[in-house]
Scaffold this motif. Structure first.
Motif, PDB file in Angstrom:
ATOM      1  N   LEU B  53      -0.051  -7.282   2.523  1.00 51.32           N
ATOM      2  CA  LEU B  53      -0.280  -6.101   1.776  1.00 51.32           C
ATOM      3  C   LEU B  53       0.029  -6.858   0.126  1.00 51.32           C
ATOM      4  O   LEU B  53      -0.773  -6.601  -0.911  1.00 51.32           O
ATOM      5  CB  LEU B  53       0.642  -5.151   1.549  1.00 51.32           C
ATOM      6  CG  LEU B  53       0.368  -3.880   0.762  1.00 51.32           C
ATOM      7  CD1 LEU B  53      -0.869  -3.358   1.054  1.00 51.32           C
ATOM      8  CD2 LEU B  53       1.451  -2.735   0.898  1.00 51.32           C
ATOM      9  N   TYR B 273      -9.593  -2.643  -2.137  1.00 49.96           N
ATOM     10  CA  TYR B 273      -8.195  -3.227  -1.711  1.00 49.96           C
ATOM     11  C   TYR B 273      -7.083  -3.753  -2.399  1.00 49.96           C
ATOM     12  O   TYR B 273      -6.265  -3.328  -2.469  1.00 49.96           O
ATOM     13  CB  TYR B 273      -8.729  -4.057  -0.319  1.00 49.96           C
ATOM     14  CG  TYR B 273      -9.199  -3.424   0.707  1.00 49.96           C
ATOM     15  CD1 TYR B 273      -9.872  -2.549   0.814  1.00 49.96           C
ATOM     16  CD2 TYR B 273      -8.632  -3.727   1.943  1.00 49.96           C
ATOM     17  CE1 TYR B 273     -10.413  -1.715   1.934  1.00 49.96           C
ATOM     18  CE2 TYR B 273      -8.872  -3.017   3.354  1.00 49.96           C
ATOM     19  CZ  TYR B 273      -9.842  -2.190   3.109  1.00 49.96           C
ATOM     20  OH  TYR B 273     -10.195  -1.603   4.497  1.00 49.96           O
ATOM     21  N   SER B 277      -3.947  -1.942  -2.942  1.00 48.77           N
ATOM     22  CA  SER B 277      -2.432  -2.607  -2.363  1.00 48.77           C
ATOM     23  C   SER B 277      -1.296  -2.709  -3.401  1.00 48.77           C
ATOM     24  O   SER B 277      -0.273  -2.431  -3.268  1.00 48.77           O
ATOM     25  CB  SER B 277      -2.784  -4.035  -1.928  1.00 48.77           C
ATOM     26  OG  SER B 277      -3.972  -4.090  -0.832  1.00 48.77           O
ATOM     27  N   SER B 280       0.169   0.538  -3.686  1.00 49.19           N
ATOM     28  CA  SER B 280       1.034   0.693  -2.827  1.00 49.19           C
ATOM     29  C   SER B 280       2.488   0.058  -2.961  1.00 49.19           C
ATOM     30  O   SER B 280       3.646   0.543  -2.560  1.00 49.19           O
ATOM     31  CB  SER B 280       0.540   0.231  -1.557  1.00 49.19           C
ATOM     32  OG  SER B 280       0.302   1.175  -0.125  1.00 49.19           O
TER      33      SER B 280
ATOM     34  N   ILE C 118       2.068   5.914   3.912  1.00 51.34           N
ATOM     35  CA  ILE C 118       0.869   5.561   3.226  1.00 51.34           C
ATOM     36  C   ILE C 118       1.054   4.112   3.012  1.00 51.34           C
ATOM     37  O   ILE C 118       0.211   2.982   3.231  1.00 51.34           O
ATOM     38  CB  ILE C 118       0.706   6.296   1.971  1.00 51.34           C
ATOM     39  CG1 ILE C 118      -0.590   5.691   1.257  1.00 51.34           C
ATOM     40  CG2 ILE C 118       1.643   6.112   0.799  1.00 51.34           C
ATOM     41  CD1 ILE C 118      -1.945   6.276   1.869  1.00 51.34           C
ATOM     42  N   VAL C 119       2.296   3.428   2.697  1.00 51.58           N
ATOM     43  CA  VAL C 119       2.524   2.068   2.619  1.00 51.58           C
ATOM     44  C   VAL C 119       2.649   1.347   3.771  1.00 51.58           C
ATOM     45  O   VAL C 119       1.925   0.287   3.994  1.00 51.58           O
ATOM     46  CB  VAL C 119       3.962   1.760   1.827  1.00 51.58           C
ATOM     47  CG1 VAL C 119       4.275   0.220   1.648  1.00 51.58           C
ATOM     48  CG2 VAL C 119       3.805   2.580   0.511  1.00 51.58           C
ATOM     49  N   SER C 122      -1.042   1.141   4.688  1.00 51.92           N
ATOM     50  CA  SER C 122      -1.900   0.018   3.853  1.00 51.92           C
ATOM     51  C   SER C 122      -1.700  -1.536   4.327  1.00 51.92           C
ATOM     52  O   SER C 122      -2.423  -2.213   4.415  1.00 51.92           O
ATOM     53  CB  SER C 122      -1.761   0.305   2.346  1.00 51.92           C
ATOM     54  OG  SER C 122      -0.804   1.081   2.051  1.00 51.92           O
ATOM     55  N   SER C 123      -0.252  -1.573   4.671  1.00 52.66           N
ATOM     56  CA  SER C 123       0.107  -3.065   4.839  1.00 52.66           C
ATOM     57  C   SER C 123      -0.764  -3.235   6.284  1.00 52.66           C
ATOM     58  O   SER C 123      -1.296  -4.591   6.250  1.00 52.66           O
ATOM     59  CB  SER C 123       1.520  -3.112   5.161  1.00 52.66           C
ATOM     60  OG  SER C 123       2.420  -2.154   4.641  1.00 52.66           O
ATOM     61  N   LEU C 124      -0.583  -2.674   7.002  1.00 47.24           N
ATOM     62  CA  LEU C 124      -1.430  -2.623   8.514  1.00 47.24           C
ATOM     63  C   LEU C 124      -3.025  -3.075   8.192  1.00 47.24           C
ATOM     64  O   LEU C 124      -3.541  -3.879   8.801  1.00 47.24           O
ATOM     65  CB  LEU C 124      -0.849  -1.712   9.463  1.00 47.24           C
ATOM     66  CG  LEU C 124       0.056  -1.823  10.130  1.00 47.24           C
ATOM     67  CD1 LEU C 124       0.531  -0.542  11.001  1.00 47.24           C
ATOM     68  CD2 LEU C 124       0.329  -2.859  10.986  1.00 47.24           C
ATOM     69  N   ALA C 126      -4.225  -3.759   5.401  1.00 49.13           N
ATOM     70  CA  ALA C 126      -4.371  -5.131   4.787  1.00 49.13           C
ATOM     71  C   ALA C 126      -4.228  -6.219   5.726  1.00 49.13           C
ATOM     72  O   ALA C 126      -5.063  -7.331   5.591  1.00 49.13           O
ATOM     73  CB  ALA C 126      -3.404  -5.463   3.703  1.00 49.13           C
ATOM     74  N   LEU C 127      -3.423  -6.370   6.723  1.00 48.06           N
ATOM     75  CA  LEU C 127      -3.341  -7.553   7.689  1.00 48.06           C
ATOM     76  C   LEU C 127      -4.540  -7.557   8.604  1.00 48.06           C
ATOM     77  O   LEU C 127      -5.144  -8.642   8.800  1.00 48.06           O
ATOM     78  CB  LEU C 127      -2.082  -7.092   8.646  1.00 48.06           C
ATOM     79  CG  LEU C 127      -2.019  -8.086   9.800  1.00 48.06           C
ATOM     80  CD1 LEU C 127      -1.554  -9.187   9.353  1.00 48.06           C
ATOM     81  CD2 LEU C 127      -1.193  -7.485  11.133  1.00 48.06           C
TER      82      LEU C 127
END
Lengths: 372, 304, 269
Positions: B53, B273, B277, B280, C118-119, C122-124, C126-127
């Motif tokens: 992220l 994105y 990100s 986030s 939400i964080v 979003s990290s998942l 992004a991965l």
């Protein structure tokens, strides 16, 4: 007998703290043995090492010929009655009691369980859960659960600590009865000196990881070997003195200018500086200067500083000319004089009630047990 | 048992642990083996994604999902995100804060009542706190749409008693959003508070009153400090999810009640994105700072 | 006299306030139950227009409702099973074993709970799609995400139960000839089981309820909350209230039977 429990040079350390220090101990088969000491003295650790719940840092534990030092707890013929009973809350009383037999592969155990519950007077309670029983009943379940396995050694870790005084006295007698009946070796850990003396054939007094003295309760009480035992087991008056002369049977002492005598049999030290000890109930009072028997030890010119009436006896504090306060318990037989504060008195006791201890020991070791 | 006073101080301190022998804990490989699968999962799907992220937030925003992104260390994504969305970020924290305070005000009496006043109804009340959990979060939030709706009983009543004007309304207002947030996260406040209060011995309250403390003083000097762990846990469990939420804002609010969660969600949906990100990460960083400040303050001083 | 009256009111005010708050918490559930019998006048109407059994008879009528429900149940059961297993193992490690890196392990378990959904989502995302591989999104990415956010809650719940377990019980079992294996299955596990069950229930409800994280990582799949979300934009079919009501009743039944069971066993000493 061959199935004695023997601890040889057993040491247990937790980090930098030595809980049990080079302990040697033999518990004869079939005896009721008490390990007595203040909390933190290492008695429970000793017990847990015998049970296999703690591994010694050094030394060996043998049961008869067998070395059990590193055996898992479930491989030794030793069972424990835990301090807070540790009954399994999700099992019934019957299931609790049958637990050990089932684990040893025994199938038909109902009759045995019922008989054991009768023995501890809990017949008909087998279907209940531990939470539905009173403290005294739970204690007996814990006992039954251990006894049913007929272990070579039964360990009791302060088993009566959670009970009130009356129930405790009752259970003491009951435990003793059961021990005689089943004839097993009982090792009982307690900090209650009265409990230890009431129940045990042999008492070992522990302090700071070591055994201070071991023997029959009367011997420990009448001839303590250390100031700790003298004070922890009952109470003692310890007066500084010096041995001035002695032969094979009697020692002559100087205590603040007064001549006293003591039997060699109760002397741990035979020359030089000593603690001259006598139990408070062995001492009686007379008005200063009054005549008394010749064989008495006698300390002159005390002043009564405090009187407390406790029913069976009256307890006096007497201030001696050298400043020390001594304790005297007089039975309330009604045939003896009563004294008041500020009365001038002499203290008498039979010479053979005197015991002598090493003057290098702390005279207050084991004193002040108010917190019990 | 003060014969122990004869012992040197260190062994006395060590003695109880040694005597009971609990909490020793086993050493060796078993611990690692037990830990391994779960820890691996958390590492692969929490730590690694967080790293990706962060790296996504530094991609060049000119790329797209279709064409691929290039890693250019484009930190301007952050300044861009903060300058574009600072109203939403601020609004999220304000709403979350109001909802958290409301949760404390509502949750404390409830937790207190369950712990001390409920008697044999205790378990029933606890079940009533937990039960709504099991009706879907979204379905319950939609129920609030109905309750707060323009033609329903509540609004009519409030119009009648002139709390609302003749054409006043509740739905699609910040009030509705905060009401929904408060409602949705209230159980997370009540349960830890109850757990703390339940451990509190009622005799302490009596002792406080016995020592000449007024009910208010008993509450401030005895109840509140002892309930502190539950209060801290409860506020964190309420504030953190509330500040990231967008469901309540979307279903109960209007375009001017949008929170940062809405924006992140929409940016992802739109395929931006890098900005999503960085927004986030910004949200997470702000929360970490706020939580640290709060925990430090709650840990050292009285909250009142 | 006023003091006593004041105290009486004081005591009952707290209870009354508490009950009012409880009412606030339960009102939406009542609305959900009520609306499950609604006969809406139009597609966009979300007012109670009339009573009908139809929604209960034709739960699956709205397009995708039952398939999304089936997906949510499948994900819920699978994620719960895996999270409960992994989390229980971890809690045993944390409560019963000493090892290096304990503090880091604690942090690793705590952090996901302190991260807004939400964080996490979003990290998942992004991965999973950071390298342009959006095609992987689907059932398994939902499953991975759900296990992740349930795991920490399982560890916390089971660890609390383990911490309350008297170690003397296990010692007593060993003393009574039970080896390590028997001790675990006959003593430790039965006593920790209520905690594991509670953790599983919590996991399932978290998984079944999640929208924010799932929505980001679902790809083409539609879970029940996603279906509700979509429906909320188009007009809400009353059938979703039937599902809400059923979930509520089932959960209540499970909790109630658990309560009764534990009371019957009177586990706590």
């Amino acid at each position: 007998m061959s199935d004695d429990l023997t601890l040889t040079s057993v040491t247990k350390t937790f980090g930098s703290f030595t809980a049990v220090d080079d302990l040697d101990l033999t518990v004869p088969q079939g005896s009721f043995f008490a390990l007595l000491g203040p909390s933190g003295c290492g008695k429970t650790t000793t017990l847990r090492m015998v049970a296999g719940l703690e591994e010694p840092s050094a030394g060996t534990i043998t049961l008869g010929e067998r070395d059990i030092t590193r055996l898992k707890p479930y491989r030794r013929p030793v069972n424990t009655v835990f301090q807070s009973y540790a009954l399994f809350p999700h099992l019934t009383i019957e299931q609790n009691v049958a637990f050990g037999l089932h684990r040893q592969g025994r199938k038909k155990v109902d009759a045995e369980v019922a008989r054991m519950l009768e023995l501890v007077e809990l017949g008909g309670m087998g279907g209940r859960r531990p939470a539905q029983l009173s403290g005294g009943q739970q204690q007996r379940v814990a006992l039954a659960r251990a006894l049913i396995n007929e272990p070579d050694v039964l360990l009791l870790d302060e088993p009566l600590g959670a009970l009130d005084l009356k129930l405790r006295r009752q259970m003491q007698i009951e435990l003793k009865r059961i021990q005689v009946e089943v004839g097993l070796t009982f090792v009982h850990v307690t900090h209650d000196q009265e409990e230890a003396m009431t129940m045990a054939d042999t008492v070992a007094v522990m302090n700071q990881g070591r055994i201070e003295q071991m023997g029959a309760p009367e011997d420990l009480y009448e001839a303590p070997a250390t100031t700790f035992v003298a004070n922890f087991l009952g109470q003692s008056n310890l007066v500084p003195g010096k041995v001035v002369r002695g032969d094979a049977e009697v020692l002559e002492l100087d205590v603040e200018g007064t001549r006293l005598t003591a039997d060699v049999a109760r002397a741990r030290v035979r020359d030089g500086a000593v603690w001259v000890g006598v139990r408070p109930e062995k001492v009686y009072l007379s008005h200063a200067g009054e005549e008394a028997g010749d064989d008495d030890n006698r300390l002159h010119d005390g002043i009564v500083s405090d009187v407390s009436f406790v029913g069976v006896s009256t307890q006096y504090l007497v201030r001696m000319p050298w400043g020390q306060e001594l304790t005297v318990f007089e039975q309330n037989t009604g045939s003896r004089d009563r004294f008041r504060p500020d009365d001038k008195v002499d203290l008498h006791w039979r010479a053979d009630h005197t015991f002598l201890l090493d003057a290098s020991q702390d005279a207050t070791a084991g004193v002040d047990r108010v917190g019990e | 048992m003060s014969a122990a006073t004869q012992l040197p101080p260190a062994p006395v301190a060590a003695a109880p642990a040694a005597d009971v022998g609990e909490g020793a804990g086993r050493r060796g490989w078993t611990g690692y083996l037990l830990l391994l699968p779960g820890a691996l999962w958390l590492t692969l799907f929490f730590i690694v994604p967080t790293v990706s992220l962060v790296s996504t937030s530094l991609y060049d925003p000119s790329g797209s999902l279709a064409t691929g992104y290039s890693m250019t260390g484009h930190w301007q994504n952050y300044t861009q995100a903060i300058s574009d969305y600072s109203p939403q970020i601020l609004r999220s924290f304000v709403y979350a804060l109001i909802a958290t305070v409301a949760c404390v005000l509502l949750g404390f009496p409830l937790a207190y009542a369950i712990a001390f006043k409920a008697g044999r109804w205790k378990n029933l009340m606890l079940v009533a706190v937990v039960a709504p959990f099991f009706t879907s979060f979204l379905v319950r939030t939609l129920a609030w749409q109905y309750i707060l709706g323009d033609n329903e009983a509540l609004v009519s009543l409030l119009r009648k008693v002139h709390v609302l004007g003749a054409d006043g309304y509740l739905l699609d207002t910040p009030f509705a959003v905060v009401t929904g947030l408060t409602y949705n996260f209230l159980p997370f406040m009540v349960l830890p508070l109850y757990a703390s209060l339940e451990k509190l011995d009622p005799r302490l309250l009596e002792a406080g009153a016995d020592l000449y403390a007024s009910p208010v003083a008993v509450f401030r000097r005895v109840t509140l400090p002892l309930a502190m762990p539950g209060l801290v846990a409860g506020t964190l469990l309420t504030f953190i999810p509330a500040s990231g939420d967008f469901i309540n804002s979307e279903l109960l609010g209007n375009p001017r009640t949008r929170m940062v969660g809405n924006e992140i969600q929409d940016l992802f949906a739109a395929g931006d994105y890098p900005t999503a990100s960085s927004l986030s990460i910004t949200l997470m960083a702000a929360i970490v700072v706020l939580v640290l400040l709060y925990v430090r303050r709650a840990g050292t001083e009285e909250l009142l | 006299m006023t003091g006593r009256a004041g105290r009486w009111v004081g005591e009952h005010v707290v209870l009354v306030l508490g009950l009012l708050v409880l009412l606030y918490m339960c009102i939406p559930v009542f609305v959900v139950i009520l609306m499950s019998f609604n006969d809406p006048a139009s597609r966009n109407s979300y007012t109670f227009d009339g009573f009908t059994w139809n929604n209960w008879r034709n739960v699956c009528e709205p397009y995708q409702l039952c398939s999304s429900l089936a997906l949510s149940l499948r994900v819920g059961f699978l994620a719960t099973a895996v999270a409960t297993l992994l989390g229980t193992l971890m809690s045993f490690a944390m409560a019963r074993h000493r090892f290096r890196g304990r503090a880091s392990a604690n942090l690793l378990i705590f952090l996901p709970m302190a991260t807004p959904e939400i964080v996490l989502g979003s990290s998942l995302l992004a991965l999973f799609v950071g390298n342009g591989a959006a095609g992987v999104l689907g059932f398994w990415t939902i499953f991975i995400a759900h296990v992740l956010f349930c795991l920490s809650f399982v560890v916390v719940t089971v660890k609390a139960r383990l911490a309350g377990l008297d170690p003397r019980l296990e010692q007593a079992a060993m003393d009574l000839y039970a080896n390590e294996w028997q001790t675990f299955w006959r003593i430790t596990f039965p006593l920790v089981f209520p905690g594991i069950l509670a953790a599983a229930l919590l996991s399932f409800s978290l998984s079944f309820d999640d929208f924010i994280i799932t929505n980001l990582n679902a790809g083409q799949e539609v879970t029940f909350p996603m279906f509700v979300w979509g429906a909320a934009q188009r007009g809400i079919p009353p059938q979703i209230n039937v599902v809400g009501t059923v979930m509520f009743v089932v959960a209540l039944a499970i909790v109630a039977s658990g309560q009764l069971g534990s009371r019957r066993r009177a586990v706590r000493t």
